[in-house]
Design a protein around this motif. Structure first.
Motif, PDB file in Angstrom:
ATOM      1  N   LEU A  45       0.988  -1.132   0.018  1.00 48.63           N
ATOM      2  CA  LEU A  45       0.072   0.137   0.091  1.00 48.63           C
ATOM      3  C   LEU A  45       0.948   1.294   0.188  1.00 48.63           C
ATOM      4  O   LEU A  45       1.730   1.342   0.745  1.00 48.63           O
ATOM      5  CB  LEU A  45      -0.854   0.100   1.241  1.00 48.63           C
ATOM      6  N   GLN A  48      -4.085   5.631   0.780  1.00 48.22           N
ATOM      7  CA  GLN A  48      -5.333   5.277   0.924  1.00 48.22           C
ATOM      8  C   GLN A  48      -6.212   6.409   1.138  1.00 48.22           C
ATOM      9  O   GLN A  48      -5.824   7.275   2.203  1.00 48.22           O
ATOM     10  CB  GLN A  48      -5.833   4.292   1.962  1.00 48.22           C
ATOM     11  N   GLN A  50     -10.120   8.117   1.792  1.00 41.92           N
ATOM     12  CA  GLN A  50     -11.455   7.863   1.970  1.00 41.92           C
ATOM     13  C   GLN A  50     -12.258   9.236   1.587  1.00 41.92           C
ATOM     14  O   GLN A  50     -11.990  10.479   2.215  1.00 41.92           O
ATOM     15  CB  GLN A  50     -11.734   7.967   3.602  1.00 41.92           C
ATOM     16  N   TRP A  98     -14.759   1.193   3.958  1.00 44.10           N
ATOM     17  CA  TRP A  98     -13.453   0.524   4.719  1.00 44.10           C
ATOM     18  C   TRP A  98     -13.977  -0.014   6.111  1.00 44.10           C
ATOM     19  O   TRP A  98     -14.119   0.713   6.906  1.00 44.10           O
ATOM     20  CB  TRP A  98     -12.292   1.281   4.886  1.00 44.10           C
ATOM     21  N   GLY A 100     -12.547  -3.299   6.983  1.00 46.00           N
ATOM     22  CA  GLY A 100     -11.703  -4.355   7.321  1.00 46.00           C
ATOM     23  C   GLY A 100     -12.025  -5.699   6.515  1.00 46.00           C
ATOM     24  O   GLY A 100     -11.158  -6.196   6.306  1.00 46.00           O
ATOM     25  N   ASN A 101     -13.435  -5.702   6.373  1.00 45.07           N
ATOM     26  CA  ASN A 101     -13.832  -6.879   5.623  1.00 45.07           C
ATOM     27  C   ASN A 101     -14.067  -6.564   4.259  1.00 45.07           C
ATOM     28  O   ASN A 101     -14.659  -7.376   3.423  1.00 45.07           O
ATOM     29  CB  ASN A 101     -15.202  -7.633   6.202  1.00 45.07           C
ATOM     30  N   SER A 102     -14.184  -5.370   3.793  1.00 35.59           N
ATOM     31  CA  SER A 102     -14.541  -4.648   2.151  1.00 35.59           C
ATOM     32  C   SER A 102     -13.835  -5.438   1.530  1.00 35.59           C
ATOM     33  O   SER A 102     -12.545  -5.696   1.509  1.00 35.59           O
ATOM     34  CB  SER A 102     -14.386  -3.221   2.444  1.00 35.59           C
ATOM     35  N   PRO A 103     -14.296  -6.132   0.355  1.00 31.70           N
ATOM     36  CA  PRO A 103     -13.749  -6.452  -0.545  1.00 31.70           C
ATOM     37  C   PRO A 103     -12.943  -5.462  -1.737  1.00 31.70           C
ATOM     38  O   PRO A 103     -13.480  -4.380  -1.767  1.00 31.70           O
ATOM     39  CB  PRO A 103     -14.698  -7.273  -1.745  1.00 31.70           C
ATOM     40  N   LEU A 104     -11.779  -5.612  -1.951  1.00 29.66           N
ATOM     41  CA  LEU A 104     -11.278  -4.565  -2.818  1.00 29.66           C
ATOM     42  C   LEU A 104     -11.287  -5.050  -4.083  1.00 29.66           C
ATOM     43  O   LEU A 104     -11.026  -6.058  -4.427  1.00 29.66           O
ATOM     44  CB  LEU A 104      -9.589  -4.495  -2.662  1.00 29.66           C
ATOM     45  N   PHE A 106      -9.854  -4.402  -7.789  1.00 24.70           N
ATOM     46  CA  PHE A 106      -8.737  -3.646  -8.263  1.00 24.70           C
ATOM     47  C   PHE A 106      -8.872  -3.558  -9.913  1.00 24.70           C
ATOM     48  O   PHE A 106      -9.534  -4.166 -10.686  1.00 24.70           O
ATOM     49  CB  PHE A 106      -7.361  -4.824  -8.319  1.00 24.70           C
TER      50      PHE A 106
ATOM     51  N   SER B  30      -8.293  -9.310  12.424  1.00 26.16           N
ATOM     52  CA  SER B  30      -9.582  -9.355  12.545  1.00 26.16           C
ATOM     53  C   SER B  30     -10.290  -9.982  11.377  1.00 26.16           C
ATOM     54  O   SER B  30     -11.279 -10.647  11.517  1.00 26.16           O
ATOM     55  CB  SER B  30     -10.065  -7.875  12.736  1.00 26.16           C
ATOM     56  N   SER B  31      -9.650 -10.013  10.276  1.00 26.81           N
ATOM     57  CA  SER B  31     -10.069 -10.843   9.021  1.00 26.81           C
ATOM     58  C   SER B  31      -9.158 -11.209   8.037  1.00 26.81           C
ATOM     59  O   SER B  31      -8.116 -10.380   8.210  1.00 26.81           O
ATOM     60  CB  SER B  31     -11.393  -9.780   8.474  1.00 26.81           C
ATOM     61  N   GLN B  33      -8.349 -12.047   3.793  1.00 29.07           N
ATOM     62  CA  GLN B  33      -8.887 -12.147   2.443  1.00 29.07           C
ATOM     63  C   GLN B  33      -7.940 -13.073   1.824  1.00 29.07           C
ATOM     64  O   GLN B  33      -6.516 -12.793   1.952  1.00 29.07           O
ATOM     65  CB  GLN B  33      -9.170 -10.902   1.875  1.00 29.07           C
ATOM     66  N   TYR B  35      -6.998 -13.572  -2.498  1.00 29.57           N
ATOM     67  CA  TYR B  35      -6.973 -13.208  -3.715  1.00 29.57           C
ATOM     68  C   TYR B  35      -6.163 -14.075  -4.697  1.00 29.57           C
ATOM     69  O   TYR B  35      -5.361 -14.646  -4.333  1.00 29.57           O
ATOM     70  CB  TYR B  35      -6.427 -11.562  -3.991  1.00 29.57           C
ATOM     71  N   GLY B  42      -5.358  -7.237 -12.193  1.00 31.15           N
ATOM     72  CA  GLY B  42      -5.217  -7.174 -10.989  1.00 31.15           C
ATOM     73  C   GLY B  42      -5.995  -8.400  -9.979  1.00 31.15           C
ATOM     74  O   GLY B  42      -6.587  -9.329 -10.616  1.00 31.15           O
ATOM     75  N   PRO B  43      -5.414  -8.216  -8.635  1.00 27.91           N
ATOM     76  CA  PRO B  43      -6.179  -9.291  -7.922  1.00 27.91           C
ATOM     77  C   PRO B  43      -7.494  -9.583  -7.846  1.00 27.91           C
ATOM     78  O   PRO B  43      -8.133  -8.287  -7.779  1.00 27.91           O
ATOM     79  CB  PRO B  43      -5.260  -9.121  -6.484  1.00 27.91           C
ATOM     80  N   LEU B  45     -10.943 -11.195  -5.505  1.00 31.85           N
ATOM     81  CA  LEU B  45     -11.058 -11.501  -4.295  1.00 31.85           C
ATOM     82  C   LEU B  45     -11.717 -13.181  -4.407  1.00 31.85           C
ATOM     83  O   LEU B  45     -12.599 -13.196  -5.242  1.00 31.85           O
ATOM     84  CB  LEU B  45     -12.066 -10.880  -3.453  1.00 31.85           C
ATOM     85  N   THR B  48     -13.357 -13.838   2.061  1.00 31.36           N
ATOM     86  CA  THR B  48     -13.014 -13.407   3.349  1.00 31.36           C
ATOM     87  C   THR B  48     -13.367 -14.231   4.569  1.00 31.36           C
ATOM     88  O   THR B  48     -14.715 -14.889   4.448  1.00 31.36           O
ATOM     89  CB  THR B  48     -13.584 -11.912   3.294  1.00 31.36           C
ATOM     90  N   ALA B  92      -6.393  -7.892   7.549  1.00 27.89           N
ATOM     91  CA  ALA B  92      -6.855  -6.513   8.194  1.00 27.89           C
ATOM     92  C   ALA B  92      -6.829  -6.745   9.623  1.00 27.89           C
ATOM     93  O   ALA B  92      -7.204  -7.817  10.461  1.00 27.89           O
ATOM     94  CB  ALA B  92      -8.075  -6.350   7.809  1.00 27.89           C
TER      95      ALA B  92
END
Lengths: 115, 111
Positions: A45, A48, A50, A98, A100-104, A106, B30-31, B33, B35, B42-43, B45, B48, B92
């Protein structure tokens, strides 16, 4: 839905030159990320956002890298001046929120070669 | 910065074989993922996992999150050439507002 768009796909420059990358995230996604992926490594990273505010830029080499996200939508990442070690794929990603579980999601990245 | 180590770094197997790749850290997440990234893209997903000990299945892929939420594994049954790609885990934490990626496992499935 349309995916994350990035341009250009490829860029070759000489060291000490400048370069800029552009990213258009998925519509409605509040969070936008720029990652650097060196060949054979996982993404790192850089910054980032927001909306149009910076959440984390702790790993951005601020002496040569800059990024902005005006109006909280598109973003540009600039390198000035470039070094040989900046050769990498620059990935833009976005997520709805955002948590923490949010899928990114790309984009396909911009492959930068610095000679 | 929290570190995620993936192993093996490279894996080349024949179609039909089973395999497991690992993602380990000394930090609690905490979690986590997973990919998959194909050349020039790009990667994307895959899954999760959130709860310690959680197991999720996606067709021939089985993902497990360690009880202590410090490690995870991905098991592929009867691998196919279409499974070829770079598999990345990303964790994360509650304190860091960023997703940290591992170095990846490059999988090649030969027909």
């Amino acid at each position: 839905e349309a995916g994350v768009a990035q341009s250009p796909r490829y860029k070759i420059i000489e060291k000490r030159q400048s370069v800029a990358f552009w990213c258009n995230p998925i519509s409605g996604h509040a969070t936008l990320y720029w990652y650097q992926q060196i060949l054979g490594q996982g993404p790192k990273l850089l910054i980032q956002f927001q909306n149009n505010g910076v959440v984390d830029d702790s790993q951005l080499p601020k002496d040569r890298f800059s990024a902005e996200r005006l109006k909280g939508v598109d973003s540009t990442l600039k390198i000035q001046p470039a070094k040989l070690e900046d050769s990498a794929v620059y990935l833009c990603a976005s997520s709805l929120v955002w948590t923490g579980n949010s899928p990114l999601h790309f984009g396909n990245g911009t492959r930068l070669t610095v000679t | 910065t929290q570190l995620l180590e993936q192993s093996p770094q490279f894996l080349s197997i024949q179609e039909g074989e089973n395999l497991t790749v690992y993602c380990n850290s000394s930090s609690v997440f905490s979690s986590l993922q997973w990919y998959r990234q194909e050349p020039g893209e790009g990667p994307v997903l895959l899954v999760t996992v959130v709860t310690g000990g959680e197991v999720k299945k996606l067709k021939r892929l089985t993902f497990q999150f360690g009880d202590a939420r410090k490690d995870s594994s991905l098991h592929i049954t009867a691998a196919q050439p279409g499974d070829t790609g770079l598999y990345l885990c990303a964790g994360a934490s509650g304190s860091a507002r960023q997703l940290t990626f591992g170095s990846g496992t490059q999988l090649t499935v030969l027909p």
